[in-house]
Design a protein around this motif. Structure first.
Motif, PDB file in Angstrom:
ATOM      1  N   UNK A 146     -32.914   9.414 -26.499  1.00 17.71           N
ATOM      2  CA  UNK A 146     -33.570  10.495 -27.511  1.00 17.71           C
ATOM      3  C   UNK A 146     -32.795  10.711 -29.080  1.00 17.71           C
ATOM      4  N   UNK A 147     -34.116   9.951 -29.966  1.00 15.94           N
ATOM      5  CA  UNK A 147     -34.087   9.287 -30.982  1.00 15.94           C
ATOM      6  C   UNK A 147     -34.670   7.856 -30.585  1.00 15.94           C
ATOM      7  N   UNK A 148     -36.158   8.003 -30.721  1.00 17.58           N
ATOM      8  CA  UNK A 148     -36.444   6.790 -30.265  1.00 17.58           C
ATOM      9  C   UNK A 148     -37.524   5.495 -31.344  1.00 17.58           C
ATOM     10  N   UNK A 149     -36.021   5.413 -32.561  1.00 18.89           N
ATOM     11  CA  UNK A 149     -36.617   4.649 -33.425  1.00 18.89           C
ATOM     12  C   UNK A 149     -35.794   3.161 -33.493  1.00 18.89           C
ATOM     13  N   UNK A 150     -35.393   2.895 -34.291  1.00 19.71           N
ATOM     14  CA  UNK A 150     -35.477   1.511 -34.058  1.00 19.71           C
ATOM     15  C   UNK A 150     -34.159   0.954 -33.413  1.00 19.71           C
ATOM     16  N   UNK A 151     -32.600   1.910 -33.651  1.00 25.62           N
ATOM     17  CA  UNK A 151     -31.431   1.957 -32.954  1.00 25.62           C
ATOM     18  C   UNK A 151     -32.291   2.303 -31.284  1.00 25.62           C
ATOM     19  N   UNK A 152     -32.643   2.941 -31.143  1.00 22.76           N
ATOM     20  CA  UNK A 152     -34.147   3.771 -29.839  1.00 22.76           C
ATOM     21  C   UNK A 152     -33.931   2.494 -28.686  1.00 22.76           C
ATOM     22  N   UNK A 153     -34.623   1.628 -29.618  1.00 25.48           N
ATOM     23  CA  UNK A 153     -35.300   0.727 -28.961  1.00 25.48           C
ATOM     24  C   UNK A 153     -34.442  -0.253 -28.533  1.00 25.48           C
ATOM     25  N   UNK A 166     -35.849   3.983 -14.029  1.00 28.83           N
ATOM     26  CA  UNK A 166     -36.913   4.640 -15.279  1.00 28.83           C
ATOM     27  C   UNK A 166     -35.834   4.999 -16.688  1.00 28.83           C
ATOM     28  N   UNK A 167     -36.937   4.433 -17.220  1.00 28.98           N
ATOM     29  CA  UNK A 167     -36.371   4.561 -18.925  1.00 28.98           C
ATOM     30  C   UNK A 167     -37.520   6.172 -19.883  1.00 28.98           C
ATOM     31  N   UNK A 168     -36.885   7.177 -20.399  1.00 30.56           N
ATOM     32  CA  UNK A 168     -37.662   7.599 -20.793  1.00 30.56           C
ATOM     33  C   UNK A 168     -37.395   7.882 -22.446  1.00 30.56           C
ATOM     34  N   UNK A 169     -38.504   7.766 -22.848  1.00 30.01           N
ATOM     35  CA  UNK A 169     -38.055   7.619 -24.331  1.00 30.01           C
ATOM     36  C   UNK A 169     -38.552   9.185 -25.139  1.00 30.01           C
ATOM     37  N   UNK A 170     -37.652  10.189 -26.722  1.00 32.09           N
ATOM     38  CA  UNK A 170     -38.119  10.759 -26.967  1.00 32.09           C
ATOM     39  C   UNK A 170     -38.010  10.556 -28.241  1.00 32.09           C
ATOM     40  N   UNK A 174     -45.135  12.210 -31.253  1.00 29.92           N
ATOM     41  CA  UNK A 174     -45.545  11.367 -29.698  1.00 29.92           C
ATOM     42  C   UNK A 174     -46.136  10.006 -29.826  1.00 29.92           C
ATOM     43  N   UNK A 175     -45.926   8.941 -29.676  1.00 28.27           N
ATOM     44  CA  UNK A 175     -47.408   8.145 -29.577  1.00 28.27           C
ATOM     45  C   UNK A 175     -46.995   7.219 -28.403  1.00 28.27           C
ATOM     46  N   UNK A 176     -47.612   5.975 -27.902  1.00 29.61           N
ATOM     47  CA  UNK A 176     -47.825   4.965 -27.010  1.00 29.61           C
ATOM     48  C   UNK A 176     -47.064   3.773 -27.272  1.00 29.61           C
ATOM     49  N   UNK A 177     -46.041   3.146 -26.565  1.00 30.08           N
ATOM     50  CA  UNK A 177     -45.924   1.976 -26.835  1.00 30.08           C
ATOM     51  C   UNK A 177     -45.955   1.250 -25.794  1.00 30.08           C
ATOM     52  N   UNK A 178     -45.558  -0.375 -25.853  1.00 28.45           N
ATOM     53  CA  UNK A 178     -45.999  -1.480 -24.721  1.00 28.45           C
ATOM     54  C   UNK A 178     -45.719  -1.510 -23.531  1.00 28.45           C
ATOM     55  N   UNK A 179     -44.227  -0.558 -23.837  1.00 26.44           N
ATOM     56  CA  UNK A 179     -43.043  -0.134 -22.421  1.00 26.44           C
ATOM     57  C   UNK A 179     -43.260   1.327 -22.006  1.00 26.44           C
ATOM     58  N   UNK A 180     -44.361   2.124 -22.824  1.00 27.96           N
ATOM     59  CA  UNK A 180     -44.743   3.276 -21.965  1.00 27.96           C
ATOM     60  C   UNK A 180     -44.602   4.739 -23.211  1.00 27.96           C
ATOM     61  N   UNK A 181     -44.344   5.357 -23.011  1.00 28.84           N
ATOM     62  CA  UNK A 181     -45.265   6.690 -24.049  1.00 28.84           C
ATOM     63  C   UNK A 181     -44.124   7.808 -24.261  1.00 28.84           C
ATOM     64  N   UNK A 182     -44.129   7.345 -25.549  1.00 29.14           N
ATOM     65  CA  UNK A 182     -42.716   7.792 -26.788  1.00 29.14           C
ATOM     66  C   UNK A 182     -43.486   9.414 -25.996  1.00 29.14           C
ATOM     67  N   UNK A 183     -42.708  10.807 -25.992  1.00 30.97           N
ATOM     68  CA  UNK A 183     -42.992  11.601 -25.670  1.00 30.97           C
ATOM     69  C   UNK A 183     -42.059  12.612 -27.029  1.00 30.97           C
TER      70      UNK A 183
END
Length: 315
Positions: A146-153, A166-170, A174-183
């Motif tokens: 939770x908090x998918x900025x530069x540190x979350x990445x 699996x890894x989920x991102x918030x 919302x957007x899509x990255x090469x790793x998958x969706x960001x919620x």
């Protein structure tokens, strides 16, 4: 004020930072009682690192020529209340690029230490007790960041080697990255019940203050681990204590609310809780990255170029 006459406050002496531009007047200030010069002449203010919000904000009201506030932290919540006293047009910049490696390391350290019962082994060693058994692995676990900025990445970069299921991102949007969706935060009710490990790396904002409260924690699955490398106030401490005391959840906290955690606070001895004293960014990796950031920003400032990492500009 012309850049040629601009004064710069930095928490290093000028000769400690390679590549600083000429034509600026550098003043060393690392939060001491005495200011290094007249605050009214300061145009570029670097906030002393880890000296607390009172020190960070103390000179701001007197900085009538101020144009830039540069933090050496990823978060800027400790500075924001003081900006109301500054002139319009002041750029607030954070330290993106400085803390990613260290904070991501800390997130993984806390996660692994908690899952593999390292605190228990340390206490057992002090008792000269051989504490064997089976313990949870990070492999095959579901992780929610939770908090998918530069540190979350950067945290996910390091998770890649651990064979997570699996890894989920918030994040804020919302957007899509090469790793998958960001919620977004609105998706948390659906994401939390699946997560074995929830890692907080979000900035402290009005939207995230107290985010991890009774309802949030109730949605976490039995036996899940909460890891906080964000800000203490993202978590409702009373609500967390209620959950860890029953043993339903565990927690690893590099930040707490209150902070510093006072002697006698129940978090110190709560079952299943690992506390570190807000040292996620305090490693040997900090200083070289902080100095490179200041050199880059001040070169841009002296040359009239756009600054990096601008969070907001005062009105």
């Amino acid at each position: 004020m012309d850049n040629d006459a601009a004064e710069v406050w930095i928490p290093y002496t000028a000769d400690e930072i390679a590549g600083l531009p000429e034509g600026l007047t550098y003043r060393f200030w690392d939060g001491g009682e005495e200011f290094p010069g007249d605050p009214a002449r300061c145009a570029f203010y670097t906030v002393p690192y880890l000296k607390g919000p009172e020190v960070a904000r103390r000179p701001l009201a007197e900085m009538s020529s101020l144009r830039v506030v540069q933090t050496l932290s990823a978060g800027v919540d400790h500075v924001l209340p003081g900006l109301a006293a500054t002139p319009p047009g002041v750029a607030l910049c954070n330290a993106k690029g400085v803390h990613e490696a260290s904070t991501a390391e800390m997130a993984l350290t806390l996660t692994l230490a908690s899952l593999r019962n390292i605190p228990g082994f340390v206490r057992a060693q002090e008792r000269e007790e051989w504490l064997s058994g089976f313990f949870p692995a990070l492999a095959d676990r579901s992780v929610l960041i939770i908090g998918y900025g530069s540190i979350g990445s950067a945290i996910e970069d390091r998770l890649a080697a651990f064979e997570c299921a699996r890894v989920a991102r918030v994040a804020r949007s919302a957007r899509t990255t090469a790793r998958g969706p960001i919620h977004t935060l609105s998706d948390l009710p659906d994401l939390l019940p699946d997560a074995d490990v929830v890692i907080l790396s979000t900035p402290l904002t009005d939207a995230t203050r107290g985010l991890v409260g009774t309802g949030f924690l109730a949605r976490m699955k039995d036996g899940a681990l909460l890891v906080n490398v964000a800000r203490g106030a993202v978590v409702d401490t009373k609500a967390l204590l209620a959950e860890v005391t029953t043993g339903r959840l565990t927690a690893a906290l590099d930040v707490t609310d209150p902070e510093p955690l006072p002697a006698g606070h129940p978090l110190w001895h709560a079952p299943g809780v690992l506390v570190s004293p807000h040292v996620g960014g305090s490693t040997s990796a900090f200083e070289p990255r902080a100095k490179r950031l200041l050199s880059t920003q001040l070169t841009r400032f002296a040359g009239g170029e756009a600054l990096q990492n601008v969070v907001m500009t005062t009105e």
